[in-house]
Design a protein around this motif. Structure first.
Motif, mmCIF file in Angstrom:
data_model
loop_
_atom_site.group_PDB
_atom_site.id
_atom_site.type_symbol
_atom_site.label_atom_id
_atom_site.label_comp_id
_atom_site.label_asym_id
_atom_site.label_seq_id
_atom_site.Cartn_x
_atom_site.Cartn_y
_atom_site.Cartn_z
ATOM 1 N N ALA A 14 0.829 -1.176 0.024
ATOM 2 C CA ALA A 14 -0.053 0.163 -0.158
ATOM 3 C C ALA A 14 0.846 1.304 0.217
ATOM 4 N N ALA A 15 0.193 2.275 -0.433
ATOM 5 C CA ALA A 15 0.956 3.615 -0.437
ATOM 6 C C ALA A 15 1.359 4.085 0.762
ATOM 7 N N SER A 16 2.582 4.722 1.098
ATOM 8 C CA SER A 16 3.219 5.070 2.200
ATOM 9 C C SER A 16 4.255 6.107 2.329
ATOM 10 N N SER A 17 4.711 6.811 3.103
ATOM 11 C CA SER A 17 5.364 8.165 2.931
ATOM 12 C C SER A 17 7.013 7.732 2.684
ATOM 13 N N GLY A 18 7.120 6.363 3.022
ATOM 14 C CA GLY A 18 8.405 6.006 2.554
ATOM 15 C C GLY A 18 9.821 6.425 3.242
ATOM 16 N N GLY A 19 9.619 6.837 4.372
ATOM 17 C CA GLY A 19 10.610 7.199 5.218
ATOM 18 C C GLY A 19 11.184 8.482 4.876
ATOM 19 N N VAL A 20 12.489 8.594 5.168
ATOM 20 C CA VAL A 20 13.394 9.692 5.095
ATOM 21 C C VAL A 20 13.386 9.682 3.328
ATOM 22 N N TYR A 21 13.076 11.092 2.893
ATOM 23 C CA TYR A 21 13.058 11.441 1.547
ATOM 24 C C TYR A 21 12.176 10.428 0.576
ATOM 25 N N GLY A 22 11.225 10.054 1.354
ATOM 26 C CA GLY A 22 10.127 8.978 0.785
ATOM 27 C C GLY A 22 9.577 9.732 -0.291
ATOM 28 N N TRP A 23 9.454 11.099 -0.526
ATOM 29 C CA TRP A 23 8.896 11.759 -1.698
ATOM 30 C C TRP A 23 9.473 11.469 -3.169
ATOM 31 N N TYR A 24 10.752 11.051 -3.177
ATOM 32 C CA TYR A 24 11.601 10.933 -4.171
ATOM 33 C C TYR A 24 11.058 9.697 -4.896
ATOM 34 N N GLY A 25 10.925 8.501 -3.921
ATOM 35 C CA GLY A 25 10.485 7.233 -4.384
ATOM 36 C C GLY A 25 11.772 6.067 -4.106
ATOM 37 N N ARG A 26 11.248 4.915 -4.535
ATOM 38 C CA ARG A 26 12.135 3.697 -4.372
ATOM 39 C C ARG A 26 12.666 3.241 -5.645
ATOM 40 N N ARG A 27 13.652 2.282 -5.656
ATOM 41 C CA ARG A 27 14.137 1.423 -6.755
ATOM 42 C C ARG A 27 13.693 0.067 -6.444
#
Length: 521
Positions: free
Chosen positions: A302-315
């Motif tokens: 599910a969508a989440s904030s993704g932690g520190v700098y989560g706004w940029y996204g994950r690989r």
């Protein structure tokens, strides 16, 4: 009464006698005043220039200039000059000529050209600040420029075909060129474009494991979405691209065990840089059957904030067995177990201090799996090397992480932030790990890089390309050939391959607009 009256008279006479004597008139000066095309000379006993101007009834505007200044003391023979200063704003509309752009394309026959877009002049409004002194122009300067109609550039496509040496190509090699997908099969002389729309954004570009299809994203304009996800057959020349009805894709990749299944992650469009807000979600999607509607995506994360700098996204990166997906964030690397899509679990393998970019982007590692699926390789942010704060450390190390969480080994110290190790699918290679080594490892954000090889444990490191003294490569993800005998990479915007055994490199394209090699059997 008489006594009182006499005393008052005496007091008044005494006080009158104590008053100071009137001072004599000051010396007079001969003054000349010039103003409004008039000149007058007269004698005055006034003290300052301001006094004289008031006597003559000369009123000063806000910008008018007096020499000497208004508070200057008068002296005999003084010349007072009043300059009338007027400032006005003038506007004019001028034509903005269009520029001419040349796009090189290897799809055109040698010597051929094609007009892609007709140039159209635009218009611009220029506001001038005009200053006049006593009615005479003193200065004229541009205050601002406003583009009323932007010019449309003329775009001409010209042939970029160059006679490079033809070499055998194993399997299927795909690449992006000028926003289009190209494939090469059999040998480097047999390449053709898969798309002609020119709008592939390069965020997603991957051949399916069986080379039968390609997955890519296209830019969108005039909508609320920034891109869309598509797939296309690589074998049927009459095939029509398939819109998978997925928008705002930040990552997508084929499952290595099911050529008709893929995973993807999305974001939300934003007007501010970098242009999106990552959702840090993960979906599973099966390709639709012919003439059928796209299948409904299955939510894994599910969508989440993704932690520190989560706004940029994950690989993300699929494991070779297709049962898990590695993820990399700005502060951690871990694994998402997707063997059972109904019971997805997530675990962290490594955590590190996120790198502070002081900008509108975030650094996120590029993870890759070993051929046996037992290890993850990635560049990780390393501890400080001096007195700087941990988040400001310029050091990055290539590390290997055991998939079961039992081991973490730093293999290459100070490799650079864009090291991005890539592992060959052929498990029998002596040195199956390719990575980029920063030429200036403590300034790796802007450094050039050398393509390197090493064994799985970090030993037997050697530089592959370019030779010492030449300009380094830009950050990228090279691609192994299926058997591991060659590597494809980008140099100067062109596609190159290098044979590992002989260290001989060969240029394949010459348009300077190539990126994103993908190579499968």
């Amino acid at each position: 009464m008489k006594v009182r009256f006499g005393a008052s008279l005496l007091l008044a006479l005494f006080l009158w006698g104590c008053q100071p004597a009137a001072s004599p008139a000051g010396p007079k000066s001969s003054i000349t005043v010039q103003w409004d095309s008039q000149t007058t000379t007269f004698t005055t006993a006034r003290a300052t220039v301001r006094d004289v101007l008031q006597d003559l009834g000369i009123q000063l505007g806000t910008l008018d200039r007096v020499v000497p200044g208004e508070l200057a003391m008068l002296s005999d023979g003084l010349l007072v000059k009043v300059t009338r200063v007027v400032e006005v704003l003038e506007t004019e509309t001028v034509e903005l000529p269009f520029e001419k752009q040349v796009v090189r394309n290897e799809g055109l026959a040698a010597g051929g050209s094609r007009l892609l877009q007709t140039g159209v002049n635009g218009s611009e409004e220029i506001t001038w600040r005009v200053v006049q002194e006593d009615g005479i122009l003193a200065s004229r300067a541009v205050l601002r420029r406003t583009v009323l109609v932007a010019p449309v550039p003329e775009i001409v496509m010209v042939s970029a075909q160059t006679n490079f040496t033809v070499i055998p190509i194993e399997g299927t090699l795909a690449y992006l060129s000028a926003g289009n997908a190209w494939i090469v099969r059999t040998d480097s002389g047999q390449r053709r474009p898969l798309t002609t729309s020119g709008d592939l954004d390069g965020r997603v570009f991957q051949l399916a494991p069986d080379a039968q299809r390609i997955l890519y994203t296209r830019r969108l304009t005039g909508t609320d979405a920034f891109n869309s996800l598509w797939t296309l057959s690589t074998t049927d020349t009459a095939a029509v691209p398939v819109d998978l009805a997925v928008r705002n894709v930040l990552w997508a990749g084929w499952s290595p065990q099911a050529g008709s299944t893929l995973a993807y992650s999305t974001g939300e469009p934003r007007s501010a840089a970098p242009g999106w807000q990552a959702n840090n979600d993960l979906y599973l999607l099966g390709l639709p059957e012919p003439d059928k509607k796209p299948a409904k995506p299955q939510l894994l994360l599910a969508a989440s904030s993704g932690g520190v700098y989560g706004w940029y996204g994950r690989r993300y990166a699929w494991a070779p067995d297709g049962r898990s997906v590695a993820y990399a964030a700005a502060d951690s690397i871990g694994i998402v177990d997707v063997a059972d899509p109904q019971a997805v679990t997530q675990r962290v393998l490594a955590q590190f201090v996120p790198f502070q970019t002081y900008s509108d982007w975030a650094w996120v590692p590029e993870p890759d799996w070993s051929a046996d699926g037992n290890f993850l390789y990635a560049a990780l942010h390393a501890p400080a090397v001096g007195l700087e704060l941990a988040e400001d450390s310029p050091a990055f190390d290539v590390a290997a992480l055991a998939a079961d969480g039992s081991l973490r080994v730093n293999l290459v110290a100070q490799s650079g932030m864009w090291a991005a190790p890539v592992l060959a699918a052929a498990a029998s290679l002596d040195r199956p790990v390719a990575y980029l080594q920063a030429i200036n490892p403590l300034q790796s954000v802007n450094s050039g890089y050398r393509l390197m090889l090493m064994d799985r444990d970090g030993s037997n490191r050697s530089a592959l390309y370019p030779v010492a003294g030449e300009a380094g490569l830009l950050p990228q993800l090279p691609a192994w050939s299926p058997a591991g005998g060659m590597l494809a990479f980008i140099d100067g915007g062109d596609l190159w391959v290098i044979e590992i055994a002989s260290r001989v490199a060969q240029q394949l394209t010459g348009d300077g607009q190539t990126s994103s090699p993908s190579w499968v059997p």
